[in-house]
Write a protein that holds these residues in place. Sequence first.
Motif, PDB file in Angstrom:
ATOM      1  N   UNK A   1       0.822  -1.206   0.000  1.00 15.31           N
ATOM      2  CA  UNK A   1       0.000   0.000   0.000  1.00 15.31           C
ATOM      3  C   UNK A   1       0.861   1.264   0.000  1.00 15.31           C
ATOM      4  N   UNK A   2       1.887   1.295   0.803  1.00 15.62           N
ATOM      5  CA  UNK A   2       2.725   2.491   0.881  1.00 15.62           C
ATOM      6  C   UNK A   2       3.457   2.742  -0.431  1.00 15.62           C
ATOM      7  N   UNK A   3       3.971   1.683  -1.041  1.00 13.23           N
ATOM      8  CA  UNK A   3       4.661   1.838  -2.325  1.00 13.23           C
ATOM      9  C   UNK A   3       3.694   2.267  -3.417  1.00 13.23           C
ATOM     10  N   UNK A   4       2.493   1.681  -3.420  1.00 12.52           N
ATOM     11  CA  UNK A   4       1.503   2.036  -4.439  1.00 12.52           C
ATOM     12  C   UNK A   4       1.066   3.493  -4.311  1.00 12.52           C
ATOM     13  N   UNK A   5       0.840   3.934  -3.079  1.00 12.59           N
ATOM     14  CA  UNK A   5       0.431   5.327  -2.873  1.00 12.59           C
ATOM     15  C   UNK A   5       1.516   6.289  -3.315  1.00 12.59           C
ATOM     16  N   UNK A   6       2.754   5.989  -3.000  1.00 14.31           N
ATOM     17  CA  UNK A   6       3.849   6.873  -3.386  1.00 14.31           C
ATOM     18  C   UNK A   6       3.948   6.979  -4.905  1.00 14.31           C
ATOM     19  N   UNK A   7       3.853   5.847  -5.591  1.00 11.78           N
ATOM     20  CA  UNK A   7       3.930   5.861  -7.052  1.00 11.78           C
ATOM     21  C   UNK A   7       2.728   6.554  -7.667  1.00 11.78           C
ATOM     22  N   UNK A   8       1.571   6.343  -7.084  1.00  7.47           N
ATOM     23  CA  UNK A   8       0.337   6.960  -7.581  1.00  7.47           C
ATOM     24  C   UNK A   8       0.401   8.486  -7.464  1.00  7.47           C
ATOM     25  N   UNK A   9       0.848   8.968  -6.330  1.00  4.53           N
ATOM     26  CA  UNK A   9       0.945  10.416  -6.135  1.00  4.53           C
ATOM     27  C   UNK A   9       1.997  11.039  -7.029  1.00  4.53           C
TER      28      UNK A   9
END
Length: 281
Positions: free
Chosen positions: A170-178
């Motif tokens: 989740x943390x990696x996905x959010x960072x990439x998404x933002x």
Amino acid sequence: MSEIKADILTKVIKKRHSATHKGDYGRVLLIGGNENYGGAIIMATEGALNTGAGLVAVATHSLNLTALHARDPEAMYLDWRDHNLASLIGKVDVVVCGPGLGTGKFAKQILQLIGEYTTSKQTLVLDANALDILAQERQLLPKHAGTIVLTPHQMEWQRLSGIKIPYQTDSANLAAFNELIDQQKAILVLKSNQTHVYDNQGRVFVNPTGNPGMATGGMGDTLAGIIGGFTAQFGGELDSVLAAVYLHSLAGDVLAQNNYVVKPTSLSELLSQLMQQYASK
């Protein structure tokens, strides 16, 4: 992280009132379906139609006209090379682009056109080949839509984000998404056996429904159309997307009770019945 619950359906789906017409339930334009993948855009179209979008238009390869109108005469057809496509993009509430689009030069021109003509009042759903193109050329990501919804499966997200599937936390996905979508309202629907939904405010939701019978071609195309139908009717907010994701898998679970494989077209046929059960006043 929060779990999506069934009450999202009663929160979002509203009972229809007598003094309304088709224009009150949203206008959706779906773009995709090249000469090899017409079925993808047809399945997406059925997702939008069967969730109740008031007006549905499909811009696709001319080879798909007969099949589209044989299955879904409710949908308006436009040859995707027609010069009127540009003006139509600006007139709808939601644009769904990607199912069966292809990744060639013409497909990239379609994304450029969407980027030029979408406005801040619209929702844009990008799926399948549209995401593959963005993985190669991020500058084609449209900048002006009111809300952008990305709907990759895990391999598409790997190509788009650079995060290999085992490391899609989740943390990696959010960072990439933002990083991908900066200073714009956006939602990421990361499809898997337990689909995760992210927004760019850092919220994470997991969908508890769904089953392995749904692991078949066209299931994601259908979800893209359902999201299009929901955001057209109920607004391009996070709750509309969460409800669409939940309903999609709920319909799959109902069918899986008596079927080894859940066909996307069968799933679409069940959507309206389920929506009637959950419609609130």
